[in-house]
Design an enzyme around this catalytic site. Structure first.
Site, PDB file in Angstrom:
ATOM      1  CB  SER A 109      -0.876   0.012   1.252  1.00  0.00           C
ATOM      2  OG  SER A 109      -1.472   1.278   1.384  1.00  0.00           O
ATOM      3  CB  SER A 110       0.379   4.651  -1.346  1.00  0.00           C
ATOM      4  OG  SER A 110      -0.892   4.867  -0.750  1.00  0.00           O
ATOM      5  CB  CYS A 111      -0.124   3.726   4.138  1.00  0.00           C
ATOM      6  SG  CYS A 111      -0.143   1.978   4.464  1.00  0.00           S
ATOM      7  CE1 TYR A 138      -2.881  -0.617   4.416  1.00  0.00           C
ATOM      8  CE2 TYR A 138      -3.608  -2.765   5.128  1.00  0.00           C
ATOM      9  CZ  TYR A 138      -3.489  -1.817   4.138  1.00  0.00           C
ATOM     10  OH  TYR A 138      -3.962  -2.049   2.872  1.00  0.00           O
ATOM     11  CE  LYS A 142      -1.148  -4.582   2.953  1.00  0.00           C
ATOM     12  NZ  LYS A 142      -1.593  -5.759   2.154  1.00  0.00           N
ATOM     13  CB  THR A 166      -2.417   4.996  -5.281  1.00  0.00           C
ATOM     14  OG1 THR A 166      -2.726   6.202  -4.585  1.00  0.00           O
ATOM     15  CG2 THR A 166      -3.452   4.781  -6.378  1.00  0.00           C
ATOM     16  CG  HIS A 181     -10.247   2.765   1.767  1.00  0.00           C
ATOM     17  ND1 HIS A 181     -10.345   1.411   1.592  1.00  0.00           N
ATOM     18  CD2 HIS A 181      -9.066   2.968   2.404  1.00  0.00           C
ATOM     19  CE1 HIS A 181      -9.262   0.830   2.074  1.00  0.00           C
ATOM     20  NE2 HIS A 181      -8.468   1.750   2.572  1.00  0.00           N
ATOM     21  CD1 TRP A 204     -16.177  11.483   8.886  1.00  0.00           C
ATOM     22  CD2 TRP A 204     -14.659   9.846   8.581  1.00  0.00           C
ATOM     23  NE1 TRP A 204     -16.787  10.281   9.170  1.00  0.00           N
ATOM     24  CE2 TRP A 204     -15.876   9.261   9.008  1.00  0.00           C
ATOM     25  CE3 TRP A 204     -13.569   9.008   8.331  1.00  0.00           C
ATOM     26  CZ2 TRP A 204     -16.027   7.891   9.170  1.00  0.00           C
ATOM     27  CZ3 TRP A 204     -13.713   7.643   8.491  1.00  0.00           C
ATOM     28  CH2 TRP A 204     -14.929   7.087   8.924  1.00  0.00           C
TER      29      TRP A 204
HETATM   30  N1  LIG Z   1      -8.725  -0.902  -1.083  1.00  0.00           N
HETATM   31  C1  LIG Z   1      -7.680  -0.089  -1.139  1.00  0.00           C
HETATM   32  O1  LIG Z   1      -7.825   1.149  -1.240  1.00  0.00           O
HETATM   33  C2  LIG Z   1      -6.289  -0.635  -1.104  1.00  0.00           C
HETATM   34  C3  LIG Z   1      -6.026  -2.004  -0.959  1.00  0.00           C
HETATM   35  N2  LIG Z   1      -4.722  -2.439  -0.929  1.00  0.00           N
HETATM   36  C4  LIG Z   1      -4.394  -3.865  -0.772  1.00  0.00           C
HETATM   37  O2  LIG Z   1      -5.015  -4.618  -1.804  1.00  0.00           O
HETATM   38  C5  LIG Z   1      -5.364  -5.920  -1.307  1.00  0.00           C
HETATM   39  C6  LIG Z   1      -6.852  -6.170  -1.547  1.00  0.00           C
HETATM   40  O3  LIG Z   1      -7.567  -5.139  -0.914  1.00  0.00           O
HETATM   41  P1  LIG Z   1      -9.165  -5.047  -1.136  1.00  0.00           P
HETATM   42  O4  LIG Z   1      -9.565  -5.880  -2.283  1.00  0.00           O
HETATM   43  O5  LIG Z   1      -9.526  -3.611  -1.095  1.00  0.00           O
HETATM   44  O6  LIG Z   1      -9.702  -5.726   0.209  1.00  0.00           O
HETATM   45  P2  LIG Z   1     -11.101  -6.443   0.508  1.00  0.00           P
HETATM   46  O7  LIG Z   1     -11.365  -6.212   1.946  1.00  0.00           O
HETATM   47  O8  LIG Z   1     -12.109  -6.057  -0.509  1.00  0.00           O
HETATM   48  O9  LIG Z   1     -10.726  -7.996   0.291  1.00  0.00           O
HETATM   49  C7  LIG Z   1      -9.855  -8.627   1.195  1.00  0.00           C
HETATM   50  C8  LIG Z   1      -9.953 -10.109   0.999  1.00  0.00           C
HETATM   51  O10 LIG Z   1      -9.103 -10.746   1.927  1.00  0.00           O
HETATM   52  C9  LIG Z   1      -9.753 -11.894   2.401  1.00  0.00           C
HETATM   53  N3  LIG Z   1      -9.343 -12.168   3.778  1.00  0.00           N
HETATM   54  C10 LIG Z   1      -9.190 -11.283   4.787  1.00  0.00           C
HETATM   55  N4  LIG Z   1      -8.815 -11.937   5.911  1.00  0.00           N
HETATM   56  C11 LIG Z   1      -8.736 -13.266   5.574  1.00  0.00           C
HETATM   57  C12 LIG Z   1      -8.418 -14.448   6.295  1.00  0.00           C
HETATM   58  N5  LIG Z   1      -8.091 -14.411   7.598  1.00  0.00           N
HETATM   59  N6  LIG Z   1      -8.441 -15.631   5.653  1.00  0.00           N
HETATM   60  C13 LIG Z   1      -8.770 -15.687   4.345  1.00  0.00           C
HETATM   61  N7  LIG Z   1      -9.079 -14.602   3.587  1.00  0.00           N
HETATM   62  C14 LIG Z   1      -9.070 -13.409   4.216  1.00  0.00           C
HETATM   63  C15 LIG Z   1     -11.254 -11.609   2.367  1.00  0.00           C
HETATM   64  O11 LIG Z   1     -11.899 -12.842   2.137  1.00  0.00           O
HETATM   65  P3  LIG Z   1     -13.489 -13.086   2.357  1.00  0.00           P
HETATM   66  O12 LIG Z   1     -14.175 -12.119   1.438  1.00  0.00           O
HETATM   67  O13 LIG Z   1     -13.683 -14.520   1.960  1.00  0.00           O
HETATM   68  O14 LIG Z   1     -13.740 -12.824   3.826  1.00  0.00           O
HETATM   69  C16 LIG Z   1     -11.356 -10.645   1.185  1.00  0.00           C
HETATM   70  O15 LIG Z   1     -11.733 -11.342   0.025  1.00  0.00           O
HETATM   71  C17 LIG Z   1      -4.956  -5.935   0.157  1.00  0.00           C
HETATM   72  O16 LIG Z   1      -3.664  -6.496   0.293  1.00  0.00           O
HETATM   73  C18 LIG Z   1      -4.891  -4.453   0.521  1.00  0.00           C
HETATM   74  O17 LIG Z   1      -3.987  -4.231   1.588  1.00  0.00           O
HETATM   75  C19 LIG Z   1      -3.658  -1.576  -1.038  1.00  0.00           C
HETATM   76  C20 LIG Z   1      -3.892  -0.224  -1.176  1.00  0.00           C
HETATM   77  C21 LIG Z   1      -5.210   0.329  -1.236  1.00  0.00           C
HETATM   78  C1  LIG Z   2      -5.502   3.070   1.017  1.00  0.00           C
HETATM   79  C2  LIG Z   2      -5.144   3.798   2.284  1.00  0.00           C
HETATM   80  O1  LIG Z   2      -6.335   4.010   3.013  1.00  0.00           O
HETATM   81  C3  LIG Z   2      -6.175   4.460   4.330  1.00  0.00           C
HETATM   82  O2  LIG Z   2      -5.556   5.725   4.349  1.00  0.00           O
HETATM   83  P1  LIG Z   2      -6.367   7.022   3.916  1.00  0.00           P
HETATM   84  O3  LIG Z   2      -6.198   7.226   2.459  1.00  0.00           O
HETATM   85  O4  LIG Z   2      -5.993   8.132   4.845  1.00  0.00           O
HETATM   86  O5  LIG Z   2      -7.842   6.556   4.261  1.00  0.00           O
HETATM   87  P2  LIG Z   2      -9.305   7.016   3.890  1.00  0.00           P
HETATM   88  O6  LIG Z   2      -9.587   6.699   2.444  1.00  0.00           O
HETATM   89  O7  LIG Z   2     -10.204   6.362   4.913  1.00  0.00           O
HETATM   90  O8  LIG Z   2      -9.324   8.610   4.141  1.00  0.00           O
HETATM   91  C4  LIG Z   2      -8.772   9.476   3.214  1.00  0.00           C
HETATM   92  C5  LIG Z   2      -9.150  10.912   3.620  1.00  0.00           C
HETATM   93  O9  LIG Z   2     -10.565  11.086   3.401  1.00  0.00           O
HETATM   94  C6  LIG Z   2     -11.133  11.732   4.543  1.00  0.00           C
HETATM   95  N1  LIG Z   2     -12.582  11.440   4.641  1.00  0.00           N
HETATM   96  C7  LIG Z   2     -13.573  12.378   4.537  1.00  0.00           C
HETATM   97  N2  LIG Z   2     -14.803  11.815   4.714  1.00  0.00           N
HETATM   98  C8  LIG Z   2     -14.553  10.473   4.907  1.00  0.00           C
HETATM   99  C9  LIG Z   2     -15.452   9.378   5.155  1.00  0.00           C
HETATM  100  O10 LIG Z   2     -16.701   9.511   5.243  1.00  0.00           O
HETATM  101  N3  LIG Z   2     -14.850   8.144   5.275  1.00  0.00           N
HETATM  102  C10 LIG Z   2     -13.488   7.969   5.186  1.00  0.00           C
HETATM  103  N4  LIG Z   2     -12.974   6.718   5.307  1.00  0.00           N
HETATM  104  N5  LIG Z   2     -12.601   9.010   4.980  1.00  0.00           N
HETATM  105  C11 LIG Z   2     -13.159  10.247   4.844  1.00  0.00           C
HETATM  106  C12 LIG Z   2     -10.314  11.168   5.699  1.00  0.00           C
HETATM  107  O11 LIG Z   2     -10.475  11.979   6.844  1.00  0.00           O
HETATM  108  C13 LIG Z   2      -8.906  11.221   5.109  1.00  0.00           C
HETATM  109  O12 LIG Z   2      -8.383  12.526   5.197  1.00  0.00           O
HETATM  110  C14 LIG Z   2      -5.377   3.470   5.120  1.00  0.00           C
HETATM  111  O13 LIG Z   2      -5.955   2.202   5.070  1.00  0.00           O
HETATM  112  C15 LIG Z   2      -4.038   3.368   4.507  1.00  0.00           C
HETATM  113  O14 LIG Z   2      -3.296   2.360   5.189  1.00  0.00           O
HETATM  114  C16 LIG Z   2      -4.161   3.021   3.059  1.00  0.00           C
HETATM  115  O15 LIG Z   2      -3.472   2.146   2.587  1.00  0.00           O
END
Ligand SMILES: NC(=O)C1=CN([C@@H]2O[C@H](COP(=O)(O)OP(=O)(O)OC[C@H]3O[C@@H](n4cnc5c(N)ncnc54)[C@H](OP(=O)(O)O)[C@@H]3O)[C@@H](O)[C@H]2O)C=CC1
Ligand SMILES: C[C@H]1O[C@H](OP(=O)(O)OP(=O)(O)OC[C@H]2O[C@@H](n3cnc4c(=O)[nH]c(N)nc43)[C@H](O)[C@@H]2O)[C@@H](O)[C@@H](O)C1=O
Length: 318
Positions: A109-111, A138, A142, A166, A181, A204
């Site tokens: 992740s970009s974090c 987190y 990563k 990202t 998110h 937020w």
């Molecule tokens: N969403 C985002 O903005 C970002 C995501 N990422 C990374 O991308 C990847 C996918 O993220 P995303 O698709 O958004 O996440 P989701 O939450 O949509 O999907 C996560 C998946 O992980 C599975 N999972 C979680 N815990 C377990 C466990 N204990 N055993 C088996 N399976 C498990 C879940 O399975 P099930 O559905 O069967 O419970 C689910 O299908 C992750 O590595 C995340 O860190 C990176 C940056 C940004």
């Molecule tokens: C993918 C990335 O995602 C996370 O980091 P983040 O980008 O900071 O997360 P976010 O998407 O939740 O927030 C982005 C911005 O948006 C603002 N914000 C406004 N209103 C709402 C609101 O209603 N909900 C949420 N969630 N945020 C809000 C919030 O206050 C912040 O300023 C981590 O998982 C990090 O580890 C990571 O990998």
């Protein structure tokens, strides 16, 4: 050598990213895909993972499984975001190595980059300064995954590579307002407020942080690009190279959804890192580039949300 007949295990195949990867691989003729739900198979269980790899012997592993959430979920559950993600990735990576899996694609992740690193963030900025406090647990998990894959490349010469997405969004996203998110949260909030006589929407923070957003189908395409090519380095940023303020994002989503009420900002909620724009030139130089621009991606995601809003299995609303 990866072929269309290679046995490819997609961990997290039902998640937003995992399901997009599965769809694209299926459409492109990959015939031997493996996927299991967390109910069928808990990746935190080391013995279950070892047994799975000994029995199934995948040729390739794509790790899209993790404990994932937005800024509040990360801030409220630091232990789970650190421990669960280390357990999942360490079990998968070690079982892959022990069972001679030829290719492993890890998603970070970009974090992972320092909170105040120069922008845009380059891969070499990793571990050069302190992290953003709201999601450092987190991020540490990563970073561990990235370094584990790098160690395997160095010591065993295996093609284990880490992609740094990202902020991602798209179909099958998480719309639960406590754990999601920002982008899916805004779609849901503006939609529900529009249906409620255009009531005011409370968002937020200050609206001033900047974020970069990549549509999930482009993320899946980058994973398939990494699957079909041997990338020369161990770590690659994946994004659009363009960011905007959270306020600008809110105004764009408000327009797409058609909400006409007020936008309020809750300063009690965290802003998180001020900016985390990534330098994506390495992936661009190799030939991958995103295709879906933000407004189109939001339209696609909102349409999917509307089509599935009554199917709670599809739309994670709680
Ligand atoms: N969403 C985002 O903005 C970002 C995501 N990422 C990374 O991308 C990847 C996918 O993220 P995303 O698709 O958004 O996440 P989701 O939450 O949509 O999907 C996560 C998946 O992980 C599975 N999972 C979680 N815990 C377990 C466990 N204990 N055993 C088996 N399976 C498990 C879940 O399975 P099930 O559905 O069967 O419970 C689910 O299908 C992750 O590595 C995340 O860190 C990176 C940056 C940004
Ligand atoms: C993918 C990335 O995602 C996370 O980091 P983040 O980008 O900071 O997360 P976010 O998407 O939740 O927030 C982005 C911005 O948006 C603002 N914000 C406004 N209103 C709402 C609101 O209603 N909900 C949420 N969630 N945020 C809000 C919030 O206050 C912040 O300023 C981590 O998982 C990090 O580890 C990571 O990998």
């Amino acid at each position: 050598m990866v072929t269309k007949q290679s046995k490819i295990y997609i961990a997290g195949h039902r998640g937003m990213v995992g399901s997009a990867i599965w769809r694209q691989l299926s459409d492109q003729g990959y015939t031997n895909l493996l996927g299991f739900t967390s109910a069928e198979f808990d990746l935190k269980d080391q013995q279950a993972v070892k047994t799975f790899f000994e029995e199934k012997k995948p040729d390739v592993v794509i790790d899209a499984a993790a404990r994932v959430g937005g800024i509040l979920a990360n801030s409220n559950y630091p232990y789970q975001f650190l421990m669960e993600n280390m357990q999942i990735q360490n079990n998968l990576i070690d079982a892959a190595l022990q069972n001679d899996v030829e290719k492993f694609i890890f998603l970070g992740s970009s974090c992972i980059y320092p909170k105040m690193a120069p922008q845009p963030l380059k891969e070499e900025y990793l571990l050069t300064d302190t992290l953003e406090p709201t999601n450092e647990w987190y991020a540490v998990a990563k970073i561990t995954g990235i370094k584990t894959c790098e160690a395997i490349r160095k010591q065993f010469g295996k093609d284990y590579v880490s992609l740094m997405p990202t902020n991602l969004y798209g179909t099958h996203d998480n719309f639960d307002l406590k754990t999601s998110h920002v982008l899916p949260a805004m779609i849901r909030k503006f939609h529900e407020a529009k249906e409620n006589d255009n009531a005011a929407v409370t968002l937020w923070g200050s609206g001033t942080p900047m974020r970069e957003f990549l549509y999930v189908d482009d993320m899946a395409a980058s994973v398939i690009f990494a699957l079909e090519n041997v990338l020369p380095e161990h770590l690659y940023n994946v994004g659009t190279g363009v960011d905007r303020t959270i306020r600008e994002l809110a105004e764009l989503i408000q327009k797409v959804v058609g909400h006409t009420g007020e936008i309020l900002w809750d300063a009690e909620k965290p802003d998180g890192t001020p900016r985390k724009l990534m330098d994506v030139s390495k992936m661009h130089d190799l030939g991958w580039k995103h295709k879906v621009e933000l407004e189109q991606g939001i339209v696609n995601t909102y349409n999917w949300f509307l089509e599935n809003i009554n199917n709670f299995k599809e739309v994670k609303m709680s």
